[in-house]
Scaffold this active site. Structure first.
Site, mmCIF file in Angstrom:
data_model
loop_
_atom_site.group_PDB
_atom_site.id
_atom_site.type_symbol
_atom_site.label_atom_id
_atom_site.label_comp_id
_atom_site.label_asym_id
_atom_site.label_seq_id
_atom_site.Cartn_x
_atom_site.Cartn_y
_atom_site.Cartn_z
ATOM 1 N N ASP A 148 0.828 -1.206 0.000
ATOM 2 C CA ASP A 148 0.000 0.000 0.000
ATOM 3 C C ASP A 148 0.862 1.255 0.000
ATOM 4 O O ASP A 148 2.040 1.225 0.369
ATOM 5 C CB ASP A 148 -0.917 0.019 1.226
ATOM 6 C CG ASP A 148 -1.980 -1.067 1.166
ATOM 7 O OD1 ASP A 148 -2.235 -1.569 0.058
ATOM 8 O OD2 ASP A 148 -2.552 -1.406 2.229
ATOM 9 N N ASN A 149 0.241 2.346 -0.365
ATOM 10 C CA ASN A 149 0.914 3.642 -0.358
ATOM 11 C C ASN A 149 1.551 3.937 0.995
ATOM 12 O O ASN A 149 2.672 4.420 1.085
ATOM 13 C CB ASN A 149 -0.111 4.719 -0.727
ATOM 14 C CG ASN A 149 0.451 6.120 -0.627
ATOM 15 O OD1 ASN A 149 1.599 6.354 -0.972
ATOM 16 N ND2 ASN A 149 -0.352 7.054 -0.145
#
Length: 279
Positions: A148-149
């Site tokens: 994920d970011n």
């Protein structure tokens, strides 16, 4: 870990300067019955077939000429025996049925910082992990799996499609260890529940191990898992009422963050590549 590739055009066809037409022979000295037709790529710049094969690591250019003449090589499903034949990077080139990749296989390990997108179209102003490895390689590598970011930790990049596919969908999954920080302390009861395996969308997610991190509050845990399901770590804790505030992948397969600072990358050693291929 694997090889891939691409299509075709011929520099020499028919009679040359009034000379005799050369016979084409496949392996076993059997004449080739089906000749390649002129492709619309004839006048487009491409790469000589022998160079394409040599770049893939199969053999030298001179040896490639021998294999081409013997009929060991196909381009887009057709046997090609003509010297000087040119192909495009989009063509399907195969040696004894095995698809080739004209680029040298590369394997880059990144210690990803938070705040970088891995795939998809980042929002305006968003940064991608490709920026972080731009100086490490000029090859068209792609990440294996996702983070994920907001997640941090190990992320592998390669242009070896065979290895990437193998790691993305291994039978038993690939070993991963995460350090997880939660929005509140994890209860002993929930820790034991996760250890036994929780159900996500009706499917049980087996956990190899989970434990509190030494000398840390109980909102920080270490989790070892093999599942490659998307957002699986976050979903495990969310199913029990916890929010993941920080996620750091510290082990991927047999790879670790040792001597790899956050935001930095390095090439894998030959032995590491071999080890990944044996997973």
């Amino acid at each position: 870990m694997s090889r891939n590739s691409k299509d075709s055009e011929s520099k020499y066809s028919g009679r040359q300067g009034g000379g005799k037409r050369k016979k084409s022979y496949a392996r076993g000295n059997a004449p080739i019955k089906k000749k390649m037709e002129k492709s619309p790529l004839s006048n487009q710049e491409g790469i000589r077939l022998n160079k394409y094969i040599a770049n893939s690591g199969i053999c030298s250019r001179r040896e490639a000429d021998v294999y081409i003449a013997a009929g060991n090589v196909t381009v887009n499903g057709e046997v090609v025996t003509e010297m000087g034949h040119r192909v495009q990077l989009t063509d399907d080139v195969r040696f004894d049925g095995r698809r080739l990749n004209p680029e040298k296989p590369e394997y880059i390990l990144l210690n990803k910082p938070a705040g970088f997108f891995v795939t998809g179209n980042p929002e305006m102003g968003g940064r991608t992990v490709m920026e972080l490895i731009s100086k490490a390689t000029k090859a068209k590598v792609a990440p294996v799996g996702k983070l994920d970011n907001k997640a941090k930790g190990l992320l592998l990049f390669t242009n070896d499609g065979t290895l990437a596919k193998k790691l993305a969908k291994p039978k038993s999954g690939i070993r991963q260890i995460y350090e997880v920080k939660l929005n509140k302390n994890l209860s002993n009861e929930d820790l034991e529940t996760i250890k036994k395996g929780v159900y996500i969308e009706g499917s049980k997610v087996p956990v190899t191990d989970i434990s509190f991190i030494d000398n840390k509050p109980h909102d920080e845990v270490g989790l070892e898992i093999n599942s490659i399901r998307e957002h699986i770590v976050t979903r495990i804790f969310k199913s029990l009422g916890y929010e993941v505030e920080s996620l750091d992948r510290v082990v991927f397969g047999g790879l670790t963050k040792k001597d790899l600072p956050r935001g930095r990358s390095r090439s894998l050693t030959q032995q590491e590549v071999i080890n990944l291929g044996m997973l």
